[in-house]
Design a protein around this motif. Sequence first.
Motif, PDB file in Angstrom:
ATOM      1  N   ALA A 102      12.352  -2.717   4.001  1.00  0.00           N
ATOM      2  CA  ALA A 102      12.507  -3.475   5.252  1.00  0.00           C
ATOM      3  C   ALA A 102      11.259  -4.300   5.546  1.00  0.00           C
ATOM      4  N   LEU A 103      10.076  -3.732   5.286  1.00  0.00           N
ATOM      5  CA  LEU A 103       8.845  -4.492   5.471  1.00  0.00           C
ATOM      6  C   LEU A 103       8.787  -5.682   4.524  1.00  0.00           C
ATOM      7  N   VAL A 104       9.270  -5.469   3.279  1.00  0.00           N
ATOM      8  CA  VAL A 104       9.286  -6.568   2.306  1.00  0.00           C
ATOM      9  C   VAL A 104      10.169  -7.702   2.812  1.00  0.00           C
ATOM     10  N   ARG A 105      11.338  -7.372   3.357  1.00  0.00           N
ATOM     11  CA  ARG A 105      12.241  -8.418   3.878  1.00  0.00           C
ATOM     12  C   ARG A 105      11.620  -9.134   5.076  1.00  0.00           C
ATOM     13  N   LEU A 106      10.989  -8.367   5.977  1.00  0.00           N
ATOM     14  CA  LEU A 106      10.391  -8.981   7.162  1.00  0.00           C
ATOM     15  C   LEU A 106       9.228  -9.896   6.810  1.00  0.00           C
ATOM     16  N   SER A 107       8.433  -9.486   5.833  1.00  0.00           N
ATOM     17  CA  SER A 107       7.219 -10.231   5.515  1.00  0.00           C
ATOM     18  C   SER A 107       7.455 -11.338   4.512  1.00  0.00           C
ATOM     19  N   GLY A 108       8.521 -11.201   3.696  1.00  0.00           N
ATOM     20  CA  GLY A 108       8.749 -12.179   2.638  1.00  0.00           C
ATOM     21  C   GLY A 108       7.784 -12.039   1.481  1.00  0.00           C
ATOM     22  N   CYS A 109       7.107 -10.915   1.360  1.00  0.00           N
ATOM     23  CA  CYS A 109       6.134 -10.701   0.293  1.00  0.00           C
ATOM     24  C   CYS A 109       6.843 -10.417  -1.027  1.00  0.00           C
ATOM     25  N   PRO A 110       6.137 -10.508  -2.166  1.00  0.00           N
ATOM     26  CA  PRO A 110       6.749 -10.155  -3.458  1.00  0.00           C
ATOM     27  C   PRO A 110       7.200  -8.692  -3.466  1.00  0.00           C
ATOM     28  N   VAL A 111       8.235  -8.421  -4.246  1.00  0.00           N
ATOM     29  CA  VAL A 111       8.755  -7.056  -4.347  1.00  0.00           C
ATOM     30  C   VAL A 111       7.745  -6.185  -5.086  1.00  0.00           C
ATOM     31  N   PRO A 112       7.381  -5.014  -4.570  1.00  0.00           N
ATOM     32  CA  PRO A 112       6.437  -4.124  -5.274  1.00  0.00           C
ATOM     33  C   PRO A 112       6.972  -3.712  -6.638  1.00  0.00           C
ATOM     34  N   ALA A 113       6.082  -3.496  -7.588  1.00  0.00           N
ATOM     35  CA  ALA A 113       6.484  -3.161  -8.957  1.00  0.00           C
ATOM     36  C   ALA A 113       6.218  -1.707  -9.297  1.00  0.00           C
ATOM     37  N   THR A 114       5.904  -0.873  -8.330  1.00  0.00           N
ATOM     38  CA  THR A 114       5.531   0.510  -8.637  1.00  0.00           C
ATOM     39  C   THR A 114       6.747   1.344  -9.014  1.00  0.00           C
ATOM     40  N   ASP A 115       6.497   2.423  -9.765  1.00  0.00           N
ATOM     41  CA  ASP A 115       7.579   3.310 -10.174  1.00  0.00           C
ATOM     42  C   ASP A 115       8.287   3.916  -8.965  1.00  0.00           C
ATOM     43  N   GLY A 116       7.520   4.299  -7.954  1.00  0.00           N
ATOM     44  CA  GLY A 116       8.133   4.917  -6.785  1.00  0.00           C
ATOM     45  C   GLY A 116       9.100   3.982  -6.082  1.00  0.00           C
ATOM     46  N   TYR A 117       8.731   2.715  -5.984  1.00  0.00           N
ATOM     47  CA  TYR A 117       9.622   1.754  -5.337  1.00  0.00           C
ATOM     48  C   TYR A 117      10.885   1.545  -6.165  1.00  0.00           C
ATOM     49  N   VAL A 118      10.734   1.478  -7.508  1.00  0.00           N
ATOM     50  CA  VAL A 118      11.900   1.321  -8.381  1.00  0.00           C
ATOM     51  C   VAL A 118      12.835   2.522  -8.239  1.00  0.00           C
ATOM     52  N   HIS A 119      12.282   3.719  -8.225  1.00  0.00           N
ATOM     53  CA  HIS A 119      13.100   4.924  -8.065  1.00  0.00           C
ATOM     54  C   HIS A 119      13.825   4.905  -6.723  1.00  0.00           C
ATOM     55  N   ARG A 135       0.838  -1.205   0.000  1.00  0.00           N
ATOM     56  CA  ARG A 135       0.000   0.000   0.000  1.00  0.00           C
ATOM     57  C   ARG A 135       0.870   1.252   0.000  1.00  0.00           C
ATOM     58  N   LEU A 136       1.929   1.260   0.774  1.00  0.00           N
ATOM     59  CA  LEU A 136       2.833   2.419   0.783  1.00  0.00           C
ATOM     60  C   LEU A 136       3.566   2.548  -0.544  1.00  0.00           C
ATOM     61  N   ALA A 137       3.943   1.424  -1.151  1.00  0.00           N
ATOM     62  CA  ALA A 137       4.619   1.473  -2.453  1.00  0.00           C
ATOM     63  C   ALA A 137       3.703   2.010  -3.539  1.00  0.00           C
ATOM     64  N   GLY A 138       2.402   1.875  -3.361  1.00  0.00           N
ATOM     65  CA  GLY A 138       1.455   2.378  -4.342  1.00  0.00           C
ATOM     66  C   GLY A 138       1.132   3.849  -4.204  1.00  0.00           C
ATOM     67  N   ARG A 139       1.655   4.508  -3.176  1.00  0.00           N
ATOM     68  CA  ARG A 139       1.412   5.950  -2.991  1.00  0.00           C
ATOM     69  C   ARG A 139       2.488   6.715  -3.762  1.00  0.00           C
ATOM     70  N   ALA A 140       2.114   7.262  -4.927  1.00  0.00           N
ATOM     71  CA  ALA A 140       3.103   7.899  -5.804  1.00  0.00           C
ATOM     72  C   ALA A 140       3.817   9.060  -5.134  1.00  0.00           C
ATOM     73  N   SER A 141       3.132   9.726  -4.202  1.00  0.00           N
ATOM     74  CA  SER A 141       3.713  10.927  -3.597  1.00  0.00           C
ATOM     75  C   SER A 141       4.823  10.617  -2.596  1.00  0.00           C
ATOM     76  N   THR A 142       4.809   9.405  -1.992  1.00  0.00           N
ATOM     77  CA  THR A 142       5.761   9.123  -0.915  1.00  0.00           C
ATOM     78  C   THR A 142       6.534   7.818  -1.087  1.00  0.00           C
ATOM     79  N   ALA A 143       6.230   7.012  -2.106  1.00  0.00           N
ATOM     80  CA  ALA A 143       6.853   5.687  -2.221  1.00  0.00           C
ATOM     81  C   ALA A 143       8.368   5.779  -2.333  1.00  0.00           C
ATOM     82  N   GLU A 144       8.856   6.708  -3.144  1.00  0.00           N
ATOM     83  CA  GLU A 144      10.307   6.823  -3.315  1.00  0.00           C
ATOM     84  C   GLU A 144      10.962   7.250  -2.001  1.00  0.00           C
ATOM     85  N   LEU A 145      10.354   8.209  -1.321  1.00  0.00           N
ATOM     86  CA  LEU A 145      10.890   8.699  -0.061  1.00  0.00           C
ATOM     87  C   LEU A 145      10.885   7.612   1.011  1.00  0.00           C
ATOM     88  N   ASP A 146       9.899   6.741   0.957  1.00  0.00           N
ATOM     89  CA  ASP A 146       9.729   5.722   2.003  1.00  0.00           C
ATOM     90  C   ASP A 146      10.397   4.397   1.655  1.00  0.00           C
TER      91      ASP A 146
END
Length: 911
Positions: A129-146, A112-123
């Motif tokens: 860290a949440l992805v590593r803790l949870s073992g979930c798939p890596v988000p594919a959003t532009d903000g996360y990539v940036h 959900r945070l990775a999908g927020r275009a305004s803050t994903a890159e900043l966060d």
Amino acid sequence: MSELLDGVRAGRVESVPGLVEPLTAADRKEALAALKALRTELRGWPWGRWRERGQIQRALVVAGAGCHTGAAAAAAWLGARDLREGSRLPHVLLLDLLSDREPAWLGDVAHRLAGRASTAELDYPFISALVRLSGCPVPATDGYVHGWVDAAAPRDGLLASLREDPQVRVMVPRLFGTAELPRPLAWYNDPAEPHHWPSVLTALAEEGVVERRLLVDSSVARLLRGGVPGDLVFFLNLLDRLALTPDEEREHISDWIAMASDGTSQVAGHAQGVLARLAVSGVLPARSLADMSRSVLFRSEKKLVRAQLVLLGKVLRADSGSAGELLPAVAEAFGHEDTGVQERALKLVARQLSAVESGLRSELAAAAALLSPVHRARATEVFGELPAEPDPGPYEEFLPPAPEPVRLEPAPATLAELVEEVAALVIAGGDMPSFERTLDGLVRHAHRDRTALADALRDALADRWWLDDTAAHHRDERFSRLTRGVEVVAASVLGKVSERMLSQANARGTASSSCAHSALNGVIDARLWEAAHLVRAKPLPFLLATPTWSTGALDPEVLVERLAEYQRLRATPAPVDFAQALLRVRRGRHPETARAAAALGTPEADRLAAWLIEEGTALPVLGRTGEPGAAGASEPTEQSEQIERSEPSGAGRWWPRSRTKAQRLLAERRERLVVHREFPRAFQWLGRTEIRTRSHCYHWGGELTRSWPAVLPEDRDTLAAWLLPEVVGCAEHDQRAGAWWLPLLAESGGPAGLALHRALAYGLGARHPEDRLSAVDALLVLAARGELDGSLLGQELATLVDSGPVKLNRLTDSVRTAAATGAYGTVWSVLRAALPALLAPGAARAGTARPGLGEILSVAAECVERCGAAEEISGLPEVAGRGGASRVTAQAARLLAALRSESDQSKPKLT
């Protein structure tokens, strides 16, 4: 729970996790309600408490995240703009607090945070860290990539970091799918730089960390997709570093052809180089090369066009059997706008003509009809007898229809209509007619029933800042800095501007002499403050200055009728409103209307009568053709001497050359004195004799710029002189958006004199295409109205080119654009006046032609070939007779031949 709230209020963010952890579910629910109340409270804090609020917000973010039980609510809280204000999350504290949550919950929050275009890159640090803790798939959003790219370059080098990154195999493919390229990818151009991404990705491909085919195919696909030129350079660099094999290049033949045809200049150049290698090696089929050539030969970049002709020549020399496929594509270049390209294509066809059959030879001969007349003789030698040209008939100039002003609709009649227009204007803005109609409507309805108007406006504008509990002096201060159009009048109707502020602003008159922006905005603001004052003190029945036409002009008969109605109602005209009304009426042409005005017998009607017949001295300094003067001076100023010599100047008005010095000074003192004595303060800038240069102006743009031409709708040359620094900056200093007003003034009234033509000359030489297009539009409008002085504009252009502000390449683009609309005769009327000075070598380049002269000669030659002009141009035979193969000489010879050809055929000369 109270201890937690106290800690948050104190801004002790480090202690928050320890205060949240012991709380039960019920305690957290209760604490969350208190935290939400605190959040609401912070929104109302003044800006002066920004530091304290920032500390509380950081603690509030952590506390709220710990108290929320739902993933969606927690993510919304963590990403809330009012809690963050652009700051990073305290991710270490948050991870400490949330680490005991379920993996699915953590993964949900991460996505959900990775999908927020305004803050994903900043966060990114927190999300990853949440992805590593949870073992979930890596988000594919532009903000996360940036965010991943930003975090991927530690001090010890990018390559070593990516080798160890467990996400690299997933993230690298996603680099090619982002809407915008992550910024760090284009930071380094040196392949030896350790953080040069193309080199690092190539090394990872060689080591097998990422797949080479993925990099090649994705780069080609991204280049095909297009985008910002700076982003595309990254993918070109990556392909260069990968050093594609012939097989890899051959797999993408159709892609290279598409890039060469439609890609950006740099992408097309790269694709053309790849295709050239394939063609020379015999891999590229002749039909594919022909299809590609038909597109490339008509690109605007001459370098690409010439390179394509060179490539075609190489292929034809190596394989004459391909002539049947390739020569028809070459022949299409016979219609290219550049006669140099036509000449190259003709030479190429001539060399290979013997290798083709008679049917194709006839087809090529027919295509030769597209050649410029300057190449007809050579084409006849190559093909023999050419097909007869159809008689084009007499030349007809194509100009856009002369724009007709549109009569303004009356002010909104009903209260509901008025309130709707006020709300639209306040929230979204609008054009000059909407502003004028709405302002008049506010005045009319306030006169009828101010209480009903106030009630209706209060509901429609309920969300405006001045309707909250803001202190009165704060409202006054903000409105004094910026009236915000009709909003200040609406606020006055609702009693949200103090009587003291209204009296002060109305007495001050908002006059300013800092720059043209302030002066013109000052007139508009003075009208607004006057209306805002009178709707409370003494409402007027309506405004006198409301235009009757879309240009801002006011019919004199309508103004006489309005003054008669004022007389009947025993209403006193407002000074600023009446002064603006006078400036919107054309004077000196309405004797019957002047007599009707004089018959009313009121002071304002007598003033209007004098204005309409141009009697007396009760006139401001407006719209005369001549030179500037300086009040009180006994000798001509340096500025006035500049204008007499027709040199560029920032002056605002000119006197006729024929006046004696004594006449100039006497009339000048008298008229400037009248302006200062008889016009309100907001208009007294009209009596000044100089205009501040752009260096004295700190405006990035006027808030009501579209209303500026309506201040002086019948004196556009005066307004052009005042706005001249706007467009000068577009040519001299590469500034942007300073020529927007040229088409509006071209459609306005009054003489089109030196100031407007000089502004047009600067606009045609502006740095940015959108400003040049505005100037071209203005040129065509003036021509359509029969008001363009081609000789004056041409002389101004020659002067500005010689002195440096206008560069020939920019001017060429403008006149070519104007000519392409069908206005060849109009453009020639300008160029024929400019060419004698342009053909003379510049003082700093004695004996040499000006850079770009060949291009503008090409446009001039095309205009003559189209419109049939026949006349002598000083200096042209000398330039044409210099010999050599330069473009200047070739185009001068072409122009000279066209002029002489038209003269020999006894065609009527262009007038």
